[in-house]
Design an enzyme around this catalytic site. Structure first.
Site, short mmCIF file in Angstrom:
data_model
loop_
_atom_site.label_atom_id
_atom_site.label_comp_id
_atom_site.label_asym_id
_atom_site.label_seq_id
_atom_site.Cartn_x
_atom_site.Cartn_y
_atom_site.Cartn_z
N GLY A 13 0.62 -1.16 0.07
CA GLY A 13 -0.04 -0.04 0.01
C GLY A 13 0.79 1.22 0.10
O GLY A 13 0.23 2.42 0.41
N SER A 14 2.17 1.09 -0.48
CA SER A 14 2.93 2.36 -0.46
C SER A 14 2.13 3.79 -1.51
O SER A 14 2.25 4.62 -1.09
CB SER A 14 4.34 2.05 -1.02
OG SER A 14 4.42 1.81 -1.97
N ASN A 15 1.72 3.00 -2.61
CA ASN A 15 0.91 3.98 -3.65
C ASN A 15 -0.25 4.43 -2.87
O ASN A 15 -0.59 5.63 -3.08
CB ASN A 15 0.77 3.27 -4.74
CG ASN A 15 1.88 3.18 -5.92
OD1 ASN A 15 2.36 4.12 -6.35
ND2 ASN A 15 2.43 2.00 -5.96
N ASN A 109 -4.66 2.46 -13.36
CA ASN A 109 -3.57 1.32 -12.70
C ASN A 109 -2.26 1.92 -12.79
O ASN A 109 -1.91 2.56 -13.79
CB ASN A 109 -3.70 0.09 -13.46
CG ASN A 109 -2.78 -0.73 -12.75
OD1 ASN A 109 -2.82 -1.36 -11.89
ND2 ASN A 109 -1.90 -1.43 -13.64
N HIS A 111 1.71 1.01 -13.02
CA HIS A 111 2.52 -0.32 -13.51
C HIS A 111 3.78 0.05 -13.30
O HIS A 111 4.36 1.22 -13.89
CB HIS A 111 2.03 -0.92 -14.83
CG HIS A 111 2.81 -1.85 -15.45
ND1 HIS A 111 2.68 -3.12 -15.03
CD2 HIS A 111 4.12 -2.10 -16.17
CE1 HIS A 111 3.37 -4.02 -15.63
NE2 HIS A 111 4.09 -3.36 -16.42
N ASP A 153 -2.83 -4.22 -18.72
CA ASP A 153 -1.63 -3.14 -19.16
C ASP A 153 -1.89 -2.68 -20.46
O ASP A 153 -0.53 -2.36 -21.17
CB ASP A 153 -0.06 -3.80 -18.92
CG ASP A 153 0.02 -4.32 -17.34
OD1 ASP A 153 -0.73 -3.87 -16.46
OD2 ASP A 153 0.96 -5.21 -17.19
N GLU A 182 6.52 5.83 -9.30
CA GLU A 182 5.08 5.59 -9.16
C GLU A 182 4.46 6.37 -8.27
O GLU A 182 3.25 6.92 -8.48
CB GLU A 182 5.25 4.16 -8.57
CG GLU A 182 5.54 2.96 -9.37
CD GLU A 182 5.21 1.51 -9.13
OE1 GLU A 182 4.04 1.32 -8.38
OE2 GLU A 182 6.15 0.94 -8.83
#
Ligand code: GRF
Length: 201
Positions: A13-15, A109, A111, A153, A182
């Site tokens: 969950g760092s994003n 999303n 990636h 993707d 990111e």
């Protein structure tokens, strides 16, 4: 208008944290209204709880099938009325049961590579960075892209940020460099949706 955003997660969950921090600091005129995970007990759900954000886990074990879990997840997400759904480290491919219930709500999303390179089935986590190094690429990066049903993707690129591949890089070293980008790219991508929904004065 502050953009209501739902976030799908699977693990660390760092994003998600980057998004929560940008909302809390005022750097991003958005609000995380719901966090959904396909795994229970993951750190990302603790991050949601710490930020006071409603959250839920929708596991195949609880719902009997991946399709049923995804349908329930989409229903929970839509009850919070998001204008954007962000997949931030979400590790399942989502089927029509999910997208039908989203009813056209845009989905993005993040990636960890420069799509269209190093994407598609099986390209996740450290495998992406291993493939980048094995191919002898001189750069990699982060891509935020639109998500459409039953594709992996492949959606339109919203934001891309590049990093160099350095000599002596391990997949973990490259992955850490990409992850920093990111976190910037996901916030920047959400900002594009904020701007697109803000009426001109
Ligand atoms: C990120 O590298 C993301 O691109 C990939 O999985 C990782 C998730 O990291 N799909 P986190 O859960 O946001 O920390």
């Amino acid at each position: 208008m502050t953009l209501p955003v739902a976030v799908l997660v699977s693990g660390r969950g760092s994003n998600l944290q980057a998004i929560l921090d940008a909302c809390a600091s005022g750097a991003l005129d958005a609000r995380v209204v719901y966090v959904a995970s396909n795994h229970a007990g993951v750190p990302a759900l603790d991050r949601a709880a710490s930020a006071g954000v409603p959250h839920g886990a929708f596991t195949v074990a609880d719902f009997g099938s991946r399709a049923a879990a995804q349908a329930a997840m989409a229903e929970a997400v839509m009850r919070t009325d998001p204008r954007l759904v962000v997949h931030a480290g979400f590790d399942h491919i989502l089927g029509p049961e999910y997208f039908v219930r989203l009813g056209g709500t845009p989905v993005i999303n993040v990636h960890p590579a420069l799509l269209p390179l190093f994407g598609g089935r099986g390209m996740y986590g450290v495998r992406v960075h291993e493939s980048v190094l094995a191919a002898g690429a001189t750069e990699s990066g982060a891509t935020v892209h639109r998500v459409h049903p039953d594709t992996i993707d492949l959606g339109e690129v919203v934001v891309q940020r590049r990093v160099p591949v350095l000599s002596g890089d391990t997949p973990e070293m490259l992955g850490a460099r990409v992850l920093e980008q990111e976190h910037i790219a996901i916030v920047e991508a959400i900002r594009r949706f904020v701007l697109a929904t803000t009426p001109l004065r």
